[in-house]
Design a protein around this motif. Structure first.
Motif, mmCIF file in Angstrom:
data_model
loop_
_atom_site.group_PDB
_atom_site.id
_atom_site.type_symbol
_atom_site.label_atom_id
_atom_site.label_comp_id
_atom_site.label_asym_id
_atom_site.label_seq_id
_atom_site.Cartn_x
_atom_site.Cartn_y
_atom_site.Cartn_z
ATOM 1 N N GLN A 23 0.832 -1.196 0.000
ATOM 2 C CA GLN A 23 0.000 0.000 0.000
ATOM 3 C C GLN A 23 0.874 1.256 0.000
ATOM 4 O O GLN A 23 1.873 1.331 0.723
ATOM 5 C CB GLN A 23 -0.909 0.021 1.233
ATOM 6 N N SER A 40 5.203 2.604 -2.197
ATOM 7 C CA SER A 40 4.884 1.185 -2.037
ATOM 8 C C SER A 40 6.156 0.364 -1.850
ATOM 9 O O SER A 40 7.152 0.551 -2.548
ATOM 10 C CB SER A 40 4.115 0.704 -3.275
ATOM 11 N N ASP A 78 -4.016 3.841 0.086
ATOM 12 C CA ASP A 78 -4.897 3.179 -0.878
ATOM 13 C C ASP A 78 -5.299 1.782 -0.407
ATOM 14 O O ASP A 78 -5.519 0.885 -1.212
ATOM 15 C CB ASP A 78 -4.223 3.123 -2.255
ATOM 16 N N ILE A 79 -5.430 1.589 0.904
ATOM 17 C CA ILE A 79 -5.722 0.278 1.479
ATOM 18 C C ILE A 79 -6.967 -0.369 0.874
ATOM 19 O O ILE A 79 -6.920 -1.532 0.438
ATOM 20 C CB ILE A 79 -5.844 0.375 3.014
ATOM 21 N N ILE A 128 -6.163 -1.534 -2.737
ATOM 22 C CA ILE A 128 -5.298 -2.712 -2.780
ATOM 23 C C ILE A 128 -6.060 -3.949 -2.318
ATOM 24 O O ILE A 128 -5.879 -5.054 -2.848
ATOM 25 C CB ILE A 128 -4.047 -2.482 -1.918
ATOM 26 N N GLY A 182 -2.460 -7.137 -1.316
ATOM 27 C CA GLY A 182 -1.809 -6.606 -0.125
ATOM 28 C C GLY A 182 -0.757 -7.531 0.455
ATOM 29 O O GLY A 182 -1.029 -8.695 0.748
#
Length: 351
Positions: free
Chosen positions: A110, A143, A164-165, A168, A174
């Motif tokens: 992330q 990232s 951007d959890i 992803i 992830g």
């Protein structure tokens, strides 16, 4: 001879018979899947810093930064409670670090941004280089880069985390890894990245160190605000945004992060903006000054007065209209780079 069954009954029987085979009819859900305009479940939400800060300080009393790994209070959209999301694609939270603490080193797929809200003297380290945090600074954690945070000054430091959890998570991509040591080894002098890439110049040889992410991982507020002030004096004012700039990757001229776009804008004293809406939902942090935002969708309307360090979210395809009697500066981030990369970004500026 039996009369034929009505069409409605035949349809229902078809649905029952094919259901065990994991089949479902498109025509029953088509209008929901392909709506005439965006239909986000998210709603506008507002977090007044004076109300949030006491909970942050209490969190500092009950758990250390090392125990928590990251001592953060998540800003959850009221319609996405339990999903750790401020919009369907973005995460936002307020992180606290106290003097003498270290938030241990780790890395993950992330991408993250830090926007400093309160206090000075803490640092974040990215792949062997530290940068000191000051209010209004925009800092990137690319990232899959090792990063840790520490605090060697006196007062609490708070920053806004944007990641951007949810995006992803949607892609099932992830990954995370903890470092073997609490703090990574510093291998470069602070400011090295800015010296290499922050003066409209770049090294003659060598690829960008973080791929599509900006090689500058700290954008000082002092320089960004100076640009806004100069433009406010010398350039035409935008009727919707006041004076608004986007942060850039100096190598490509594009977004500094592949999944998150970041912006800084200044509304002059007496500003009464027109409304606009876009498909990318945006999270705002009030840097300084005061103002008001009116957000509407259909017949619903939300109106919030804001001041320094307050935060709010404007969801996708909600009309936002800004005003400010005394002037203010706003930082914001959204998922616009992904919209543009996919060719689905849409914006309407209303008059």
């Amino acid at each position: 001879m039996n009369a034929p069954l009505p069409t409605a009954q035949l349809r229902q029987q078809l649905y029952r018979d094919m259901d065990p085979h994991n089949l479902t009819p498109l025509w029953e859900v088509l209008h929901a899947l392909v709506p005439p305009q965006p239909r986000t479940p998210c709603v506008p939400a507002f977090w007044r810093y004076d109300e949030v800060r006491p909970y942050l300080m209490r969190a500092g009393e009950v758990i250390t930064a090392e125990e928590a790994v990251r001592r953060v209070l998540i800003l959850e959209n009221p319609k996405l409670r339990g999903q750790s999301a401020v919009t369907q694609s973005l995460y936002a939270g307020l992180q606290l670090i106290l003097p003498g603490e270290v938030a241990p080193s780790h890395r993950h797929t992330q991408s993250a941004l830090r926007f400093i809200v309160e206090g000075s003297g803490a640092y974040t380290a990215v792949d062997g280089e530290r940068t000191t945090m000051r209010p209004g600074d925009f800092i990137i954690t690319p990232s899959w880069t090792w990063h840790d945070h520490g605090h060697e000054a006196r007062d609490p430091v708070v920053w806004l985390d944007g990641l951007d959890i949810p995006m992803i998570r949607f892609f099932d991509a992830g990954f995370a890894q903890n470092d073997t040591s609490k703090s990574q080894q510093v291998t470069r002098t602070e400011g090295t990245s800015f010296a290499r890439y922050g003066h409209n110049m770049a090294p003659v040889r060598g690829a960008a160190p973080h791929g599509r992410t900006s090689p500058i991982f700290s954008y000082p507020y002092e320089r960004s605000r100076e640009a806004l002030e100069r433009l406010e004096r010398d350039a035409p004012l935008d009727a919707w945004d006041g004076t608004k700039l986007r942060y850039v990757n100096p190598i490509t001229g594009g977004w500094p992060m592949p999944t998150i776009g970041t912006f800084l804008q200044k509304l002059p004293a007496g500003f009464a903006g027109q409304g606009s809406r876009q498909t990318d939902g945006a999270v705002y942090s009030v840097v300084e000054g005061e103002g008001e935002v009116t957000v509407s969708a259909g017949e619903q309307e939300w109106r919030c007065a804001f001041g320094p360090r307050d935060h709010f979210v404007v969801p996708s395809w909600h009309t936002a209209r800004f005003s400010s009697e005394k002037g203010c500066v706003l930082f914001s981030f959204s998922d616009r780079p992904v919209h543009e990369a996919l060719g689905i970004h849409h914006e309407e500026r209303l008059s």
